[in-house]
Scaffold this motif. Structure first.
Motif, mmCIF file in Angstrom:
data_model
loop_
_atom_site.group_PDB
_atom_site.id
_atom_site.type_symbol
_atom_site.label_atom_id
_atom_site.label_comp_id
_atom_site.label_asym_id
_atom_site.label_seq_id
_atom_site.Cartn_x
_atom_site.Cartn_y
_atom_site.Cartn_z
ATOM 1 N N VAL A 11 0.848 -1.187 0.000
ATOM 2 C CA VAL A 11 0.000 0.000 0.000
ATOM 3 C C VAL A 11 0.887 1.241 0.000
ATOM 4 C CG1 VAL A 11 -0.198 0.032 2.530
ATOM 5 C CG2 VAL A 11 -1.989 1.089 1.141
ATOM 6 N N GLN A 12 0.395 2.308 -0.583
ATOM 7 C CA GLN A 12 1.153 3.554 -0.613
ATOM 8 C C GLN A 12 1.046 4.281 0.725
ATOM 9 O OE1 GLN A 12 -0.209 5.885 -3.961
ATOM 10 N NE2 GLN A 12 1.070 4.745 -5.397
ATOM 11 N N PRO A 13 2.031 5.090 1.047
ATOM 12 C CA PRO A 13 1.930 5.902 2.271
ATOM 13 C C PRO A 13 0.637 6.701 2.286
ATOM 14 C CG PRO A 13 4.143 6.034 1.378
ATOM 15 C CD PRO A 13 3.317 5.282 0.364
ATOM 16 N N GLY A 14 0.007 6.733 3.458
ATOM 17 C CA GLY A 14 -1.283 7.399 3.591
ATOM 18 C C GLY A 14 -2.474 6.515 3.320
ATOM 19 N N GLY A 15 -2.211 5.327 2.819
ATOM 20 C CA GLY A 15 -3.289 4.407 2.489
ATOM 21 C C GLY A 15 -3.774 3.612 3.696
ATOM 22 N N SER A 16 -4.693 2.690 3.419
ATOM 23 C CA SER A 16 -5.314 1.887 4.470
ATOM 24 C C SER A 16 -5.310 0.406 4.102
ATOM 25 C CB SER A 16 -6.765 2.321 4.693
ATOM 26 O OG SER A 16 -6.844 3.663 5.120
ATOM 27 N N LEU A 17 -5.292 -0.408 5.132
ATOM 28 C CA LEU A 17 -5.461 -1.852 4.991
ATOM 29 C C LEU A 17 -6.249 -2.356 6.188
ATOM 30 C CD1 LEU A 17 -1.969 -3.313 3.918
ATOM 31 C CD2 LEU A 17 -4.064 -3.312 2.552
ATOM 32 N N ARG A 18 -6.971 -3.439 5.999
ATOM 33 C CA ARG A 18 -7.611 -4.109 7.125
ATOM 34 C C ARG A 18 -7.129 -5.551 7.188
ATOM 35 N NH1 ARG A 18 -13.896 -5.461 8.752
ATOM 36 N NH2 ARG A 18 -13.669 -7.028 7.111
ATOM 37 N N LEU A 19 -6.509 -5.890 8.288
ATOM 38 C CA LEU A 19 -6.074 -7.258 8.522
ATOM 39 C C LEU A 19 -7.175 -8.017 9.257
ATOM 40 C CD1 LEU A 19 -2.405 -6.697 9.746
ATOM 41 C CD2 LEU A 19 -3.285 -6.844 7.409
ATOM 42 N N SER A 20 -7.280 -9.302 8.935
ATOM 43 C CA SER A 20 -8.223 -10.183 9.618
ATOM 44 C C SER A 20 -7.473 -11.386 10.171
ATOM 45 C CB SER A 20 -9.301 -10.675 8.649
ATOM 46 O OG SER A 20 -10.044 -9.600 8.114
ATOM 47 N N CYS A 21 -7.992 -11.917 11.270
ATOM 48 C CA CYS A 21 -7.423 -13.129 11.854
ATOM 49 C C CYS A 21 -8.586 -14.040 12.220
ATOM 50 C CB CYS A 21 -6.594 -12.799 13.082
ATOM 51 S SG CYS A 21 -6.030 -14.237 14.018
ATOM 52 N N LEU A 22 -8.693 -15.140 11.475
ATOM 53 C CA LEU A 22 -9.751 -16.107 11.730
ATOM 54 C C LEU A 22 -9.230 -17.157 12.701
ATOM 55 C CD1 LEU A 22 -12.536 -17.296 11.119
ATOM 56 C CD2 LEU A 22 -11.497 -18.474 9.158
ATOM 57 N N ALA A 23 -9.935 -17.311 13.815
ATOM 58 C CA ALA A 23 -9.526 -18.233 14.874
ATOM 59 C C ALA A 23 -10.384 -19.499 14.846
ATOM 60 C CB ALA A 23 -9.643 -17.558 16.227
ATOM 61 N N SER A 24 -9.774 -20.610 15.209
ATOM 62 C CA SER A 24 -10.507 -21.859 15.307
ATOM 63 C C SER A 24 -9.837 -22.772 16.339
ATOM 64 C CB SER A 24 -10.578 -22.560 13.947
ATOM 65 O OG SER A 24 -9.293 -22.874 13.466
ATOM 66 N N GLY A 25 -10.608 -23.747 16.815
ATOM 67 C CA GLY A 25 -10.050 -24.728 17.737
ATOM 68 C C GLY A 25 -10.159 -24.362 19.201
ATOM 69 N N PHE A 26 -10.815 -23.253 19.505
ATOM 70 C CA PHE A 26 -11.008 -22.852 20.892
ATOM 71 C C PHE A 26 -12.218 -21.922 20.975
ATOM 72 C CE2 PHE A 26 -9.336 -18.466 20.780
ATOM 73 C CZ PHE A 26 -8.647 -18.468 19.575
ATOM 74 N N THR A 27 -12.644 -21.635 22.207
ATOM 75 C CA THR A 27 -13.795 -20.755 22.419
ATOM 76 C C THR A 27 -13.334 -19.303 22.315
ATOM 77 O OG1 THR A 27 -14.743 -22.422 23.898
ATOM 78 C CG2 THR A 27 -15.701 -20.206 23.966
ATOM 79 N N PHE A 28 -13.447 -18.767 21.121
ATOM 80 C CA PHE A 28 -12.857 -17.464 20.788
ATOM 81 C C PHE A 28 -13.305 -16.365 21.750
ATOM 82 C CE2 PHE A 28 -10.880 -14.430 18.121
ATOM 83 C CZ PHE A 28 -11.746 -13.361 17.931
ATOM 84 N N ARG A 29 -14.578 -16.348 22.112
ATOM 85 C CA ARG A 29 -15.125 -15.249 22.907
ATOM 86 C C ARG A 29 -14.547 -15.209 24.322
ATOM 87 N NH1 ARG A 29 -19.126 -19.138 22.567
ATOM 88 N NH2 ARG A 29 -19.828 -20.003 24.552
ATOM 89 N N SER A 30 -13.804 -16.217 24.726
ATOM 90 C CA SER A 30 -13.247 -16.274 26.074
ATOM 91 C C SER A 30 -11.830 -15.727 26.181
ATOM 92 C CB SER A 30 -13.244 -17.725 26.579
ATOM 93 O OG SER A 30 -14.559 -18.211 26.692
ATOM 94 N N TYR A 31 -11.256 -15.317 25.070
ATOM 95 C CA TYR A 31 -9.839 -14.947 25.061
ATOM 96 C C TYR A 31 -9.605 -13.546 24.519
ATOM 97 C CZ TYR A 31 -8.864 -19.823 25.982
ATOM 98 O OH TYR A 31 -8.813 -21.072 26.553
ATOM 99 N N ALA A 32 -8.693 -12.836 25.182
ATOM 100 C CA ALA A 32 -8.199 -11.582 24.621
ATOM 101 C C ALA A 32 -7.296 -11.897 23.441
ATOM 102 C CB ALA A 32 -7.428 -10.806 25.680
ATOM 103 N N MET A 33 -7.218 -10.968 22.504
ATOM 104 C CA MET A 33 -6.433 -11.157 21.295
ATOM 105 C C MET A 33 -5.562 -9.929 21.049
ATOM 106 S SD MET A 33 -7.400 -14.149 20.173
ATOM 107 C CE MET A 33 -6.697 -14.143 18.532
#
Length: 120
Positions: A11-33
């Protein structure tokens, strides 16, 4: 436990990106990330953390006001919205699970990382 990042790129300076992290194998809502980054010649840097409920977030001073961490517990996904990107944000970005619901818990699992390059 699996953490799979996506959304990196060039991406060029000043631009934007959105990173995603898909979790599996555990109860996601119980953990800080967290999101960390590793740039060439530098140490791992904690970028942002979000508690299990999403009620509290913390940011590195270097990204405050530009990056936003969020989560969707129904989708088992944590996001990092990165705006006003700078060349010094260039790094491999890693998703990490903390060993409990609080942001103070140590990290116990890491994703494989996604490269973000900010350059004109």
């Amino acid at each position: 436990v699996q953490l799979v990042e996506s959304g990196g790129g060039l991406v060029q300076p000043g631009g934007s990106l959105r990173l995603s992290c898909l979790a599996s194998g555990f109860t996601f809502r119980s953990y800080a990330m967290s999101w960390y980054r590793l740039a060439p010649g530098k140490e791992h840097e904690l970028v942002a953390t979000i508690t299990s409920t999403g009620g509290t977030t913390n940011y590195a001073d270097s990204v405050k006001g530009r990056f936003t961490i969020s989560r969707d517990n129904a989708k088992n996904t944590v996001y990092l919205q990165m705006n006003s990107l700078k060349p010094e944000d260039t790094a491999v970005y890693y998703c990490a699970r903390r060993s409990g619901g609080s942001y103070s818990r140590p990290v116990d699992y890491w994703g494989q990382g996604t490269q973000v390059t900010v350059s004109s």
